[in-house]
Design an enzyme around this catalytic site. Structure first.
Site, short mmCIF file in Angstrom:
data_model
loop_
_atom_site.label_atom_id
_atom_site.label_comp_id
_atom_site.label_asym_id
_atom_site.label_seq_id
_atom_site.Cartn_x
_atom_site.Cartn_y
_atom_site.Cartn_z
N GLU A 41 0.84 -1.20 0.00
CA GLU A 41 0.00 0.00 0.00
C GLU A 41 0.88 1.25 0.00
O GLU A 41 1.80 1.37 0.80
CB GLU A 41 -0.89 0.02 1.25
CG GLU A 41 -1.74 1.28 1.31
CD GLU A 41 -2.35 1.51 2.68
OE1 GLU A 41 -3.52 1.87 2.75
OE2 GLU A 41 -1.64 1.36 3.69
N GLN A 85 -1.60 -0.62 -5.35
CA GLN A 85 -2.57 -0.38 -4.28
C GLN A 85 -2.28 0.93 -3.57
O GLN A 85 -1.14 1.20 -3.18
CB GLN A 85 -2.56 -1.49 -3.22
CG GLN A 85 -3.74 -1.28 -2.26
CD GLN A 85 -3.71 -2.10 -1.00
OE1 GLN A 85 -2.76 -2.02 -0.22
NE2 GLN A 85 -4.76 -2.88 -0.78
N CYS A 114 -7.35 -1.77 5.92
CA CYS A 114 -6.28 -1.65 6.91
C CYS A 114 -6.82 -1.11 8.23
O CYS A 114 -7.35 0.00 8.27
CB CYS A 114 -5.16 -0.75 6.39
SG CYS A 114 -3.80 -0.64 7.58
N ASN A 212 -9.56 -13.78 0.42
CA ASN A 212 -8.30 -13.53 1.13
C ASN A 212 -8.49 -13.80 2.63
O ASN A 212 -9.57 -13.64 3.16
CB ASN A 212 -7.86 -12.08 0.90
CG ASN A 212 -6.67 -11.67 1.75
OD1 ASN A 212 -6.77 -10.77 2.57
ND2 ASN A 212 -5.55 -12.33 1.56
C1 FNR Z 1 -0.67 -6.94 5.20
N1 FNR Z 1 -1.95 -6.66 4.72
C2 FNR Z 1 -2.13 -5.55 3.90
N2 FNR Z 1 -3.33 -5.35 3.28
C3 FNR Z 1 -3.49 -4.36 2.39
O1 FNR Z 1 -4.57 -4.20 1.82
N3 FNR Z 1 -2.44 -3.50 2.12
C4 FNR Z 1 -1.22 -3.63 2.71
O2 FNR Z 1 -0.28 -2.88 2.41
C5 FNR Z 1 -1.06 -4.67 3.67
N4 FNR Z 1 0.13 -4.85 4.33
C6 FNR Z 1 0.38 -6.01 5.01
C7 FNR Z 1 1.67 -6.30 5.45
C8 FNR Z 1 1.95 -7.52 6.04
C9 FNR Z 1 3.35 -7.84 6.48
C10 FNR Z 1 0.90 -8.47 6.23
C11 FNR Z 1 1.17 -9.82 6.87
C12 FNR Z 1 -0.38 -8.17 5.83
C13 FNR Z 1 -3.04 -7.62 4.87
C14 FNR Z 1 -2.94 -8.73 3.82
O3 FNR Z 1 -3.00 -8.23 2.50
C15 FNR Z 1 -4.06 -9.78 4.00
O4 FNR Z 1 -5.30 -9.15 3.87
C16 FNR Z 1 -4.00 -10.49 5.35
O5 FNR Z 1 -2.68 -10.81 5.74
C17 FNR Z 1 -4.82 -11.78 5.30
O6 FNR Z 1 -4.36 -12.64 4.28
P1 FNR Z 1 -3.48 -13.96 4.59
O7 FNR Z 1 -2.24 -13.51 5.30
O8 FNR Z 1 -4.30 -14.82 5.50
O9 FNR Z 1 -3.21 -14.58 3.26
#
Ligand code: FNR
Length: 338
Positions: A41, A85, A114, A212
């Site tokens: 993001e 994003q 977020c 997701n």
């Molecule tokens: C994230 N997530 C996230 N979501 C998003 O929309 N923008 C972002 O920049 C981020 N940054 C981010 C960093 C890190 C290190 C993690 C672990 C997660 C959330 C991510 O995209 C996702 O929605 C969740 O982690 C759930 O998916 P998983 O991990 O179960 O596959």
């Protein structure tokens, strides 16, 4: 739809992840079989100040902040599959940023999930979920204002009905797809994902839904991706943590040992001159419980990509790439002087 537009139907995507989803990780995920890769993001205010610069040495397009920091680096190899994003709460600013990057990316996504305070206090991220008028204004502006597909990523609302209503309203804005992280905004990543909510959304709209939230308990290997897709009834699947821990989860032939994956990751980091702190951060996520091992300690102590390369026995590769890059720099310099 014009030919060549990125499709979100039946795809597996690398999720947006702050600090993790930089160029080396995205290219590696594509190599292993991801169809679509989201960048981390990036906040609209910061991006709006960036200048687009073609980096002839690396063969990249860089969006550079006034202080010289590269906020977003991309290249031809991912152009047809990278989703930019952004974090935004302002339709006009969102459009300014989308127009800045649209020629270099395959789609634009708005983060509406977020839950962190730095996002929500500015009205961004999950704060948008309680302001559907704002959501509509941002998405409509983007859909009509740029030539690439626009998508968004949400978390679920307290009831299935509210979630479905919101998603149906989002669909009317003309977005190409919607990613649904199946957790409430108060829930932490360790909580189980609500597949039933994603399923209800998938049934209620005709645009592709990208499921997701399955990394921890449901998706550990490539074969689990299809199971998660079926369980949610979604068109597509997006992986964050499973891919962060080992991006070869996208490989249909099965997971590779993480040591091998880290080597490939470092090669991309060197080739694209990734910031060493970012390289370190991603390697530490892949090392997981081995982060305190002798190798992990060496990685943590490293300050440069050269030192990281040494920890993995990749000094020679590092040297060769530096020589290649220097030769390109020299050639570009002599072109300028001619
Ligand atoms: C994230 N997530 C996230 N979501 C998003 O929309 N923008 C972002 O920049 C981020 N940054 C981010 C960093 C890190 C290190 C993690 C672990 C997660 C959330 C991510 O995209 C996702 O929605 C969740 O982690 C759930 O998916 P998983 O991990 O179960 O596959």
């Amino acid at each position: 739809m014009a030919a060549g537009r990125l499709s979100f139907r039946n795809v597996t995507a690398l999720a947006p992840m702050v600090r993790v989803g930089t160029l080396p990780m995205r290219l590696l995920a594509l190599d292993y079989g991801a169809d679509v890769v989201y960048c981390e993001e990036l906040i609209d205010i910061k991006m709006a100040q960036c200048e687009r610069m073609e980096n002839g040495v690396l063969g990249t397009v860089d969006f550079v902040a006034p202080d010289g920091r590269v906020m977003f680096r991309t290249c031809e190899k991912e152009k047809a599959r990278v989703v930019f994003q952004m974090g935004t709460a302002d339709p006009d600013r969102a459009l300014t940023v989308a127009r800045l990057v649209e020629k270099d990316v395959a789609a634009i996504d708005v983060n509406m999930g977020c839950p962190k305070e730095y996002s929500t206090k500015g009205g961004m991220g999950a704060a948008l979920l309680s302001d559907p008028d704002k959501i509509e204004a941002i998405l409509k502006k983007l859909v009509t204002g740029v030539s690439v597909p626009v998508t968004c990523k949400i978390r679920i609302l307290p009831s299935v009905e509210e979630t479905v209503n919101l998603v149906q309203r989002i669909e009317t804005t003309g977005v190409a797809a919607i990613a649904v992280h199946g957790r409430f905004k108060e829930e932490r990543p360790r909580h189980p994902v609500h597949c039933d909510y994603i399923q209800a959304v998938a049934q209620a709209v005709s645009i592709p839904v990208i499921a997701n939230g399955g990394s921890l308990d449901l998706v550990k290997a490539h074969s689990d991706i299809e199971k998660f897709r079926k369980e949610t009834g979604a068109s597509s699947v997006m992986l964050a943590r499973a891919a962060m821990w080992n991006p070869s989860v996208f490989r249909s032939q099965g997971l590779l040992p993480v040591e091998k994956v880290m080597e490939e990751y470092i090669k991309y980091a060197i080739r694209y001159d990734n910031h060493a702190f970012n390289t370190k951060y991603c390697l530490c996520q892949m090392l997981r419980d081995k982060v305190e091992s002798p190798l992990g300690k060496q990685v943590q102590a490293a300050q440069t990509n050269a030192e990281i390369s040494t920890a993995y026995g990749l000094q020679r590769f590092y040297q060769e790439v530096q020589e290649e890059l220097q030769a390109k720099r020299d050639a570009l310099q002599s072109d300028i002087q001619l």
